[in-house]
Design a protein around this motif. Structure first.
Motif, mmCIF file in Angstrom:
data_model
loop_
_atom_site.group_PDB
_atom_site.id
_atom_site.type_symbol
_atom_site.label_atom_id
_atom_site.label_comp_id
_atom_site.label_asym_id
_atom_site.label_seq_id
_atom_site.Cartn_x
_atom_site.Cartn_y
_atom_site.Cartn_z
ATOM 1 N N UNK A 1 5.119 5.899 -3.862
ATOM 2 C CA UNK A 1 5.434 5.473 -2.496
ATOM 3 C C UNK A 1 4.141 5.152 -1.749
ATOM 4 N N UNK A 2 4.015 3.915 -1.322
ATOM 5 C CA UNK A 2 2.907 3.515 -0.458
ATOM 6 C C UNK A 2 3.362 3.734 0.985
ATOM 7 N N UNK A 3 2.544 4.433 1.772
ATOM 8 C CA UNK A 3 2.906 4.601 3.180
ATOM 9 C C UNK A 3 1.863 3.917 4.052
ATOM 10 N N UNK A 4 2.344 3.077 4.958
ATOM 11 C CA UNK A 4 1.488 2.304 5.853
ATOM 12 C C UNK A 4 1.720 2.776 7.287
ATOM 13 N N UNK A 5 0.705 3.373 7.858
ATOM 14 C CA UNK A 5 0.864 3.992 9.177
ATOM 15 C C UNK A 5 0.874 2.961 10.304
ATOM 16 N N UNK A 6 1.075 3.460 11.503
ATOM 17 C CA UNK A 6 1.211 2.610 12.686
ATOM 18 C C UNK A 6 -0.135 2.277 13.335
ATOM 19 N N UNK A 7 -0.069 1.521 14.412
ATOM 20 C CA UNK A 7 -1.278 1.130 15.158
ATOM 21 C C UNK A 7 -1.926 2.334 15.828
ATOM 22 N N UNK A 8 -1.116 3.320 16.201
ATOM 23 C CA UNK A 8 -1.668 4.516 16.846
ATOM 24 C C UNK A 8 -2.701 5.175 15.941
ATOM 25 N N UNK A 9 -2.347 5.411 14.684
ATOM 26 C CA UNK A 9 -3.291 6.049 13.754
ATOM 27 C C UNK A 9 -4.486 5.139 13.499
ATOM 28 N N UNK B 1 4.585 10.217 -5.770
ATOM 29 C CA UNK B 1 3.139 10.132 -5.730
ATOM 30 C C UNK B 1 2.838 9.192 -4.568
ATOM 31 N N UNK B 2 2.299 9.745 -3.496
ATOM 32 C CA UNK B 2 2.073 8.971 -2.278
ATOM 33 C C UNK B 2 0.698 8.321 -2.314
ATOM 34 N N UNK B 3 0.652 7.049 -1.991
ATOM 35 C CA UNK B 3 -0.602 6.300 -1.905
ATOM 36 C C UNK B 3 -0.735 5.801 -0.472
ATOM 37 N N UNK B 4 -1.813 6.190 0.171
ATOM 38 C CA UNK B 4 -1.989 5.814 1.573
ATOM 39 C C UNK B 4 -3.442 6.004 1.976
ATOM 40 N N UNK B 5 -3.870 5.245 2.963
ATOM 41 C CA UNK B 5 -5.207 5.426 3.511
ATOM 42 C C UNK B 5 -5.174 5.160 5.014
ATOM 43 N N UNK B 6 -6.147 5.725 5.708
ATOM 44 C CA UNK B 6 -6.250 5.517 7.153
ATOM 45 C C UNK B 6 -6.992 4.201 7.397
ATOM 46 N N UNK B 7 -6.296 3.265 8.009
ATOM 47 C CA UNK B 7 -6.933 2.009 8.374
ATOM 48 C C UNK B 7 -7.687 2.195 9.689
ATOM 49 N N UNK C 1 -5.273 5.644 -4.636
ATOM 50 C CA UNK C 1 -4.685 4.996 -5.797
ATOM 51 C C UNK C 1 -5.153 5.735 -7.044
ATOM 52 N N UNK C 2 -4.238 6.212 -7.887
ATOM 53 C CA UNK C 2 -4.648 6.992 -9.056
ATOM 54 C C UNK C 2 -5.391 6.145 -10.079
ATOM 55 N N UNK C 3 -6.379 6.751 -10.707
ATOM 56 C CA UNK C 3 -7.131 6.043 -11.743
ATOM 57 C C UNK C 3 -6.342 5.988 -13.046
ATOM 58 N N UNK C 4 -5.522 7.007 -13.271
ATOM 59 C CA UNK C 4 -4.646 7.046 -14.443
ATOM 60 C C UNK C 4 -3.211 6.914 -13.952
ATOM 61 N N UNK C 5 -2.520 5.915 -14.424
ATOM 62 C CA UNK C 5 -1.169 5.624 -13.943
ATOM 63 C C UNK C 5 -0.125 6.189 -14.894
ATOM 64 N N UNK C 6 0.751 7.011 -14.347
ATOM 65 C CA UNK C 6 1.847 7.613 -15.105
ATOM 66 C C UNK C 6 3.094 6.758 -14.890
ATOM 67 N N UNK C 7 3.597 6.156 -15.932
ATOM 68 C CA UNK C 7 4.731 5.245 -15.815
ATOM 69 C C UNK C 7 6.036 5.956 -15.451
ATOM 70 N N UNK D 1 -0.759 -5.353 -2.331
ATOM 71 C CA UNK D 1 -0.196 -6.192 -3.391
ATOM 72 C C UNK D 1 -0.965 -5.982 -4.693
ATOM 73 N N UNK D 2 -2.284 -5.952 -4.617
ATOM 74 C CA UNK D 2 -3.105 -5.734 -5.816
ATOM 75 C C UNK D 2 -2.824 -4.371 -6.437
ATOM 76 N N UNK D 3 -2.667 -3.349 -5.594
ATOM 77 C CA UNK D 3 -2.399 -2.010 -6.107
ATOM 78 C C UNK D 3 -1.024 -1.933 -6.762
ATOM 79 N N UNK D 4 -0.036 -2.568 -6.147
ATOM 80 C CA UNK D 4 1.309 -2.582 -6.722
ATOM 81 C C UNK D 4 1.294 -3.304 -8.065
ATOM 82 N N UNK D 5 0.573 -4.406 -8.139
ATOM 83 C CA UNK D 5 0.490 -5.154 -9.396
ATOM 84 C C UNK D 5 -0.158 -4.320 -10.495
ATOM 85 N N UNK D 6 -1.108 -3.467 -10.119
ATOM 86 C CA UNK D 6 -1.724 -2.578 -11.116
ATOM 87 C C UNK D 6 -0.678 -1.623 -11.680
ATOM 88 N N UNK D 7 0.201 -1.117 -10.828
ATOM 89 C CA UNK D 7 1.265 -0.233 -11.292
ATOM 90 C C UNK D 7 2.221 -0.990 -12.218
#
Length: 246
Positions: free
Chosen positions: A67-75, A99-105, A56-62, A119-125
């Motif tokens: 794009x948030x990407x949420x990976x599958x159960x395999x990853x 600008x892709x936002x994603x993390x390995x769960x 998640x970027x610390x400085x948000x460019x409007x 949801x919290x990250x989207x609300x920040x945007x």
């Protein structure tokens, strides 16, 4: 990108170079061979991006599309460097201008709980002035279930959601949100041969009007693993939908 095609192009070019060797000019031959090797290495190597590139970027460019990407159960269980080419998928979205936002769960993630973080990250945007039309949440399989949970929490009809083989998953049926709370612009996409997930039609029929939905059934024999790596069969319609949405 078809690596095999580029490999064949390299071999053909190398053969032409070898033929020219009979007439001399060894320096030129060596130079051209090195160039071909560098090109081939750039095409066959996996994404060199680091996990920090997708934080998640610390400085948000409007003006940026996110794009948030949420990976599958395999990853989630096998990590990002196995059969599912997680970073290649992220790079595909990045190459399309996001600008892709994603993390390995990791661990036994509960979709509804993890969705709260997104949801919290989207609300920040949104709070920073990013138009909701410039925000997309995409997810494959379990990631698609999380994306649906995010949609139920946010309730914003202008945010986009890409559900990649994320509906009607029996093993996760208790994890789905209240479908009547869904709001947003949805794209459902899945393979005809998928034995794990299927159509989102039933889910979409329960949503209250507020946004839009579209579904694409792809004729492929790869089943649930179709989305394990970026392939034109699904990348092209997804990108076309994103372009239309924006």
């Amino acid at each position: 990108m078809n690596v095999l095609r580029h490999t064949n192009d390299f071999i053909t070019k190398k053969e032409k170079i070898m033929k020219r060797s009979s007439v001399g000019n060894n320096t030129k031959i060596i130079f051209e061979t090195m160039i071909c090797l560098l090109v081939l290495l750039s095409l066959t190597s996996t994404s060199s991006a680091k996990p920090s590139d997708y934080e998640m970027p610390s400085i948000i460019d409007r003006s940026v599309r996110y794009c948030f990407f949420l990976h599958n159960y395999y990853v989630e269980t096998q990590g990002p460097n196995g059969a599912c080419k997680y970073y290649d998928i992220l790079q595909t979205f990045a190459n399309s201008g996001f600008k892709v936002i994603s993390e390995v769960r990791s661990g036994d993630i509960v979709p509804s709980e993890y969705a709260k973080k997104i949801v919290d990250q989207v609300k920040r945007l949104l709070d920073a002035g990013v138009p909701p039309e410039h925000i997309t949440i995409a997810g494959h399989s379990k990631g698609g279930v999380i994306a649906l949970c995010v949609a139920s929490h946010l309730g914003n009809p202008k945010i986009g959601y890409i559900i990649m083989a994320g509906c009607e998953i029996k093993a996760l049926e208790s994890e789905y949100p209240d479908f009547t709370r869904l709001r947003g612009n949805f794209l459902s996409i899945y393979a005809s041969s998928d034995s794990i997930a299927s159509s989102c039609d039933d889910i979409f029929s329960k949503t209250i009007i507020g946004g839009s939905n579209k579904e694409i059934k792809l004729e492929s024999d790869k089943g649930h693993k179709l989305f394990f790596q970026p392939e034109d069969i699904w990348v092209e319609p997804v990108m076309a939908w994103l372009k239309e949405k924006n």
